[in-house]
Design a protein around this motif. Structure first.
Motif, short mmCIF file in Angstrom:
data_model
loop_
_atom_site.label_atom_id
_atom_site.label_comp_id
_atom_site.label_asym_id
_atom_site.label_seq_id
_atom_site.Cartn_x
_atom_site.Cartn_y
_atom_site.Cartn_z
N LEU A 210 0.81 -1.22 0.00
CA LEU A 210 0.00 0.00 0.00
C LEU A 210 0.85 1.27 0.00
CD1 LEU A 210 -2.66 -1.09 2.66
CD2 LEU A 210 -2.83 -1.24 0.17
N GLN A 211 2.16 1.14 -0.15
CA GLN A 211 3.04 2.31 -0.08
C GLN A 211 2.58 3.42 -1.03
OE1 GLN A 211 7.19 1.48 -0.73
NE2 GLN A 211 7.73 3.63 -0.97
N GLY A 212 2.50 4.63 -0.48
CA GLY A 212 2.16 5.79 -1.29
C GLY A 212 0.67 6.11 -1.35
N ILE A 213 -0.16 5.22 -0.80
CA ILE A 213 -1.61 5.48 -0.82
C ILE A 213 -1.97 6.47 0.29
CG2 ILE A 213 -3.89 4.48 -0.40
CD1 ILE A 213 -2.95 1.95 -1.76
N SER A 214 -2.63 7.53 -0.08
CA SER A 214 -3.06 8.56 0.87
C SER A 214 -4.58 8.48 1.01
CB SER A 214 -2.64 9.94 0.36
OG SER A 214 -3.07 10.95 1.24
N LEU A 215 -5.06 8.42 2.24
CA LEU A 215 -6.49 8.34 2.51
C LEU A 215 -6.95 9.62 3.19
CD1 LEU A 215 -6.72 4.67 3.86
CD2 LEU A 215 -7.15 5.47 1.53
N ARG A 216 -8.03 10.19 2.70
CA ARG A 216 -8.54 11.45 3.23
C ARG A 216 -9.63 11.23 4.26
NH1 ARG A 216 -7.12 15.88 0.01
NH2 ARG A 216 -7.79 17.01 1.87
N ASP A 217 -9.58 12.04 5.30
CA ASP A 217 -10.66 12.12 6.29
C ASP A 217 -11.07 10.75 6.82
OD1 ASP A 217 -12.41 13.58 7.87
OD2 ASP A 217 -14.04 13.42 6.42
N ILE A 218 -10.08 10.01 7.32
CA ILE A 218 -10.36 8.71 7.93
C ILE A 218 -10.32 8.86 9.45
CG2 ILE A 218 -9.53 7.34 5.99
CD1 ILE A 218 -7.33 7.93 9.07
N ARG A 219 -10.69 7.81 10.18
CA ARG A 219 -10.54 7.80 11.63
C ARG A 219 -9.53 6.74 12.01
NH1 ARG A 219 -15.52 6.65 13.41
NH2 ARG A 219 -16.15 8.78 13.82
N LEU A 220 -8.54 7.13 12.80
CA LEU A 220 -7.53 6.19 13.28
C LEU A 220 -7.64 6.14 14.80
CD1 LEU A 220 -5.37 4.54 11.75
CD2 LEU A 220 -3.69 6.26 12.43
N SER A 221 -7.80 4.93 15.33
CA SER A 221 -7.98 4.76 16.78
C SER A 221 -6.84 3.92 17.35
CB SER A 221 -9.30 4.05 17.08
OG SER A 221 -10.39 4.74 16.49
N VAL A 222 -6.43 4.27 18.57
CA VAL A 222 -5.39 3.52 19.29
C VAL A 222 -6.07 2.71 20.38
CG1 VAL A 222 -3.26 3.65 20.64
CG2 VAL A 222 -3.74 5.38 18.89
N LEU A 223 -5.79 1.40 20.44
CA LEU A 223 -6.37 0.54 21.46
C LEU A 223 -5.32 0.14 22.49
CD1 LEU A 223 -8.48 -1.96 19.29
CD2 LEU A 223 -9.07 0.36 20.02
N ASN A 224 -5.74 -0.02 23.74
CA ASN A 224 -4.82 -0.54 24.74
C ASN A 224 -4.85 -2.06 24.72
OD1 ASN A 224 -7.10 -1.34 26.15
ND2 ASN A 224 -6.85 0.14 27.80
N SER A 225 -4.13 -2.71 25.63
CA SER A 225 -4.02 -4.16 25.62
C SER A 225 -5.35 -4.86 25.88
CB SER A 225 -2.99 -4.61 26.68
OG SER A 225 -3.38 -4.13 27.96
N LYS A 226 -6.32 -4.13 26.47
CA LYS A 226 -7.64 -4.71 26.75
C LYS A 226 -8.65 -4.39 25.65
CE LYS A 226 -6.93 -4.62 31.75
NZ LYS A 226 -7.40 -4.08 33.05
N GLY A 227 -8.18 -3.73 24.59
CA GLY A 227 -9.07 -3.40 23.49
C GLY A 227 -9.85 -2.12 23.68
N LYS A 228 -9.53 -1.37 24.73
CA LYS A 228 -10.21 -0.10 24.97
C LYS A 228 -9.58 1.00 24.13
CE LYS A 228 -11.17 3.31 28.59
NZ LYS A 228 -10.90 3.73 29.99
N THR A 229 -10.41 1.89 23.57
CA THR A 229 -9.91 2.99 22.75
C THR A 229 -9.27 4.06 23.63
OG1 THR A 229 -11.62 2.63 21.07
CG2 THR A 229 -10.52 4.77 21.06
N LEU A 230 -7.99 4.32 23.39
CA LEU A 230 -7.25 5.34 24.14
C LEU A 230 -7.37 6.71 23.48
CD1 LEU A 230 -3.92 3.44 24.84
CD2 LEU A 230 -5.77 3.87 26.46
N ALA A 231 -7.39 6.71 22.17
CA ALA A 231 -7.46 7.98 21.42
C ALA A 231 -7.93 7.67 20.02
CB ALA A 231 -6.10 8.65 21.38
N GLU A 232 -8.60 8.64 19.41
CA GLU A 232 -8.97 8.49 18.00
C GLU A 232 -8.89 9.85 17.32
OE1 GLU A 232 -12.82 6.62 18.32
OE2 GLU A 232 -13.84 8.55 18.26
N HIS A 233 -8.43 9.83 16.09
CA HIS A 233 -8.25 11.08 15.35
C HIS A 233 -8.78 10.94 13.94
CE1 HIS A 233 -6.05 13.00 18.52
NE2 HIS A 233 -5.34 11.89 18.66
N ARG A 234 -9.52 11.96 13.55
CA ARG A 234 -10.12 11.96 12.21
C ARG A 234 -9.40 12.99 11.35
NH1 ARG A 234 -16.53 12.21 10.63
NH2 ARG A 234 -16.20 12.47 8.39
N MET A 235 -8.52 12.50 10.53
CA MET A 235 -7.72 13.35 9.65
C MET A 235 -7.26 12.51 8.46
SD MET A 235 -5.51 15.67 12.32
CE MET A 235 -5.44 17.12 11.29
N ASP A 236 -6.25 12.97 7.75
CA ASP A 236 -5.70 12.21 6.62
C ASP A 236 -4.58 11.31 7.11
OD1 ASP A 236 -7.42 13.87 5.25
OD2 ASP A 236 -5.84 15.15 4.42
#
Length: 422
Positions: A210-236
């Protein structure tokens, strides 16, 4: 022996603003920097355009400083992002607003901002000492008395440390200030990279699928070891040869490093390519598209996302891309939908501090007066900017923190020095 009311160590945004504020308030001020010219790191910010601050409300700015932003409430009542904008406009620099409230000089050149700050320093008569590395702080009877450089001794009742963190050491940010603060008795919390690209050992990353693929306005979430969402950001975001980058990834990095510091081997991030709609809604749309559709799968869903990314997701869902879409089973559509809404990527690390935008950690804030930036341990010593255990997201937030803490420290140092004239 050179005598001053206020000495500022470090000529980045925080240090220059501190020297300006001190001088404007009547202090005989010196600015000392190890580099031959001021603002070396500042010239690199915003892709060389200098994202000088952010126009959003103070509350929103503090919310975008995940590393102890609340500490800055008092400082912002004295000098805010609006005051930063006003400062530059009063000094002839026209700013423009771009997406997410980011403010840039209309020239699109960082040099415009650096020159404006330096011109102001000269106008105010601040004595500038380039190519001068600070070697030690002079402390006697628990009070600051001045400092030493490699070639000179400086005497002053107030010293402001604004030497920056450890990100981009080529600009002079080599962590000198942490050593000086530690010698003065301050606690330095663990340093870690923030606003940093994310590194992954996933097979599709190492194979550069997937190198070089840019995605616009997505949501990226970080999970801890228990699967709980620590942070999420909606950007490119951007897929790279080493992992993922772009604004969404950078904003997740500090949370990932904090999880890794707890002993996690990898940290899971989830990519939602369709953050505006629910999984159920997307699944319904996929079913409608597939129903009775004689087009092959890769053509039927071509409008969903970029071709290479689409083919990758279909492959991950074990879907033959060349069969008619109408032949897809409900189970296959559910799997495809799940990948579009929550593609799991394992992150093994981020770039090191030296290759990251911002340093997390720093001088422990309970040892600093939030109203003045003065050390609670050493009267007359002030600490600002990236040296403090404060870090924000990209978007003008870190530079805003630097300007605000610098200005507040300069003001209060000038006031204190007026009571302590030698």
């Amino acid at each position: 022996m050179k005598k001053y009311d206020v000495i500022v160590a470090g000529a980045g945004p925080s240090g220059m603003m501190a020297a300006i504020a001190a001088s404007e308030n009547g202090a005989h001020t010196a600015l000392i920097d190890k580099n031959p010219k001021v603002g070396k790191k500042l010239l690199m910010t915003g892709g060389g355009r200098c994202n000088v601050t952010n126009s959003h409300s103070v509350e929103e700015i503090i919310a975008h400083v995940p590393g102890n932003g609340r500490f800055l409430h008092s400082a912002f009542t004295q000098f805010s992002n609006l005051d930063i904008i006003d400062f530059f406009e009063k000094n002839g620099i026209v700013l423009k607003e771009e997406d997410h409230g980011r403010m840039f000089p209309i020239t699109n050149k960082s040099k415009t901002i650096v020159d404006a700050l330096f011109d102001k320093l000269q106008e105010l008569g601040v004595d500038y000492f380039p190519s001068s590395a600070v070697t030690q702080l002079n402390i006697k009877d628990g009070t600051i008395k001045g400092l030493e450089t490699e070639s000179d001794s400086f005497k002053a009742p107030c010293v402001i440390l604004s030497t920056g963190g450890r990100a981009y050491p080529s600009t002079g940010s080599t962590g000198d200030g942490y050593k000086l603060a530690r010698k003065a008795g301050h606690t330095i919390t663990p340093l870690y990279p923030t606003e940093s690209p994310l590194v992954s050992s996933e097979k599709f990353i190492s194979e550069r699928t997937l190198q070089g693929i840019s995605l616009r306005d997505i949501r990226l979430s970080v999970l801890n070891s228990k699967g709980k969402t620590l942070a999420e950001h909606r950007m490119d975001m951007l897929f790279t040869h080493f992992g993922i980058s772009g604004p969404a990834a950078l904003r997740c990095s500090s949370f990932i490093n904090q999880e890794l510091a707890k002993g996690a081997e990898t940290v899971t991030v989830l990519l939602d390519s369709f953050p505006d709609i629910s999984t159920a809604q997307l699944l319904n749309e996929l079913k409608q598209t597939a129903h009775g559709n004689n087009k092959v799968v890769k053509n039927a869903f071509a409008s969903l996302t970029q071709e290479r990314f689409l083919l990758f997701l279909l492959h991950q869902a074990q879907i033959d891309t060349d069969i008619p879409a109408k032949q897809l089973t409900e189970k296959q559509l559910e799997k495809f939908c799940s990948l579009l809404k929550s593609l799991s990527i394992q992150i093994s690390k981020t770039f090191p501090i030296e290759k990251s935008f911002v340093t997390g950690g720093g001088v422990q804030l309970k040892e600093i007066n939030p109203k003045t930036m003065e050390s609670k341990l050493i009267p007359g010593l002030y600490i600002t900017g990236e040296l403090l255990d404060i870090n924000g997201y990209t978007g003008g937030y870190n530079i805003t923190c630097a300007f605000v803490t610098g200005h507040v420290a300069g003001n209060h140092a000038a006031e204190m020095s007026s009571y302590m004239k030698y």
